[in-house]
Write a protein that holds these residues in place. Sequence first.
Motif: not given
Length: 635
Positions: A419-433, A460-466
């Motif tokens: 659990c980090t403050n933010t995470i970057n996925v291909f240029g998109k930054s996600f954060k927590n509440y 997210h890398g553990r899951l297939p696209a669907d």
Amino acid sequence: MKRTTAIVCLSSLLITAGCSDSKSGSDGKPDPNDEKQASAEVVQKFAAAWIAAWAPDGKPDAAAALTDSPTTFGKRLDDVDTALVASTVKVTPQGEPNCTDGSTCTQELAVEAVLRGIGTMKWTSTATAVKVADAWKIKASGDTIYPGLGDANYLKRVRAVPARASILDRNGTALTTNQPVVIVGVASGNVATAATYAAFTKNLDVDGKKLAARAKASPAGQFVDAITIRAAEWERLRPTMGKLPGVLTMGGTQSLAESSSFARSVLGTMGTATAETLKNAGPMASAQDQVGATGLQYAFQQQLAGTPGGTVTLRDGKTKMTIKVVYQQKGTVGKPVKTTLDRNLQRAAEAALATSKLPASLVAVQASTGQILAVGNGPTATNYNRAFQGRYAPGSTFKIVTSAALLGSGETANSTLPCTNTINVFGKSFKNYDGLAAYGAGTMQKAFINSCNTAFISQHGRLPADGMTKAAAMFGVGRDLDLSIPAYGGEVPAPKDVVAEAASMIGQGTVTASPLQVALIGAAVDRGTAMKPVLVPGKDAAGPAASPLPAATVAALRTFMRANVTGGTARVLAGNGAVAAKTGTAEVVQNGKVVTNGWMVGYRGDVAFAVIVEGGASGAKAAGPILKNFLTRFK
């Protein structure tokens, strides 16, 4: 006056009387000196003109012109049509004319008139054709229309509408009953004043300007209805509204719930028939009827209403007394609609929602069957059933599905999710509440009870696209709910890229669901199998909506959700029994601004539930107190 409201497609069959010994003149026209042929011809034309006269918006002029007294007969024919409220008519000449001399012939007419809202009335009358100079005419007698009418008698129609059947709860208790109402309106024209229309706006939430425009555009002497309210409410308003210029009222009855807000968006509302609701009500309904306008009242209109009956009597033109009953149709009473709603739970839901200052919805279902126990939309009465039809991002409540997807990929409740403050996925930054500080390494259960976005997205890398789409399907998300009234089953599209996939793992992006569907997610954890929702047994499909969830997944999710109440973001529900729950906060854009909706989903015993609060700061702060209030009201 001729009524013009019915819209009916007219078809008729005229049987031409054949006269084997009749002859035509040299020009092919009937020979006026051949009384049978000439009589049959004018009777046939008269029958066709009568049909046209009684068609919607028809005029009696053509039929009257074929008689020996057009002025008197035209009005007579039109008056009988108006009295019967006939929507269609068939007039068929029978056999051959019977001619007593060279200037008088008679022929029977078989008449079938469909009386709007009652049924088909059949009779046989006699048309007398007389030779006037060189032309044949129909004798202008009331008996030509109906035997016994003569010059002064008339037909009187009375329609009897049966009492509307009730909508019942799961125990057979009536949720709707027929109650007195008052239709409040104004006189047409300029009778009402500006103060009158202002009072409609202030006291009845009626657009006074639109009502004024309708009144001024209506023909003189008409009642322009504005709103139908309970009789008790009118008594409260009578001292002020009743004295205003132009205000008119009419009494009546409507099928109503115990209050104007009680399960309103599900049970539905009643109203004077419109073009749409009249069509839905079926051929036996009348434009003046009170019919179902929304919800179950609309969906089961014909079952609840039954069929009206009626009588037509022949009456003396002088004494107005009944000579005889010439037609009678028995009505049939409506049949109740039994639902799965629980009246006590519905009351609890209504009371809990009344504490909210923001638009909110609550749904409760029986986890073992999928039967819907309570549906509320508040805090004020509304016809919009956001609990069933709302399309919302489910936010962190969807981490139930995400956890199931990860557990299905080989992870366990004790797998490490950072659990980090933010995470970057291909240029998109996600954060927590905002209220959550990063805590580093932790188990999946810890990520769940703290609702850490970055921890789940890190996987997210553990899951297939669907992967999320398939996991959602295990909870019944994404299928047509096929209920008796409209309901939305949610959607989890296959993500277009890894950013969309990451967003779906926290119930954002293209993921949407209704509060009902979110409640069913909670029910799937409780039961171990996703169930189809049922509101009207026997009408709505029942049974499993998907294969049973893996036993290990169910056990983990139950532990996660219970731990979330005892020591996580749903601790607001602690002390209300063995409750298991998950909070959620979903960001949405409204009018260019980012706002949040607060969610809570969970179960206790065999009851699963979901609450959404539009504009709520968070699930715990906005939805939590509503759900806590609900849980304290039933065992």
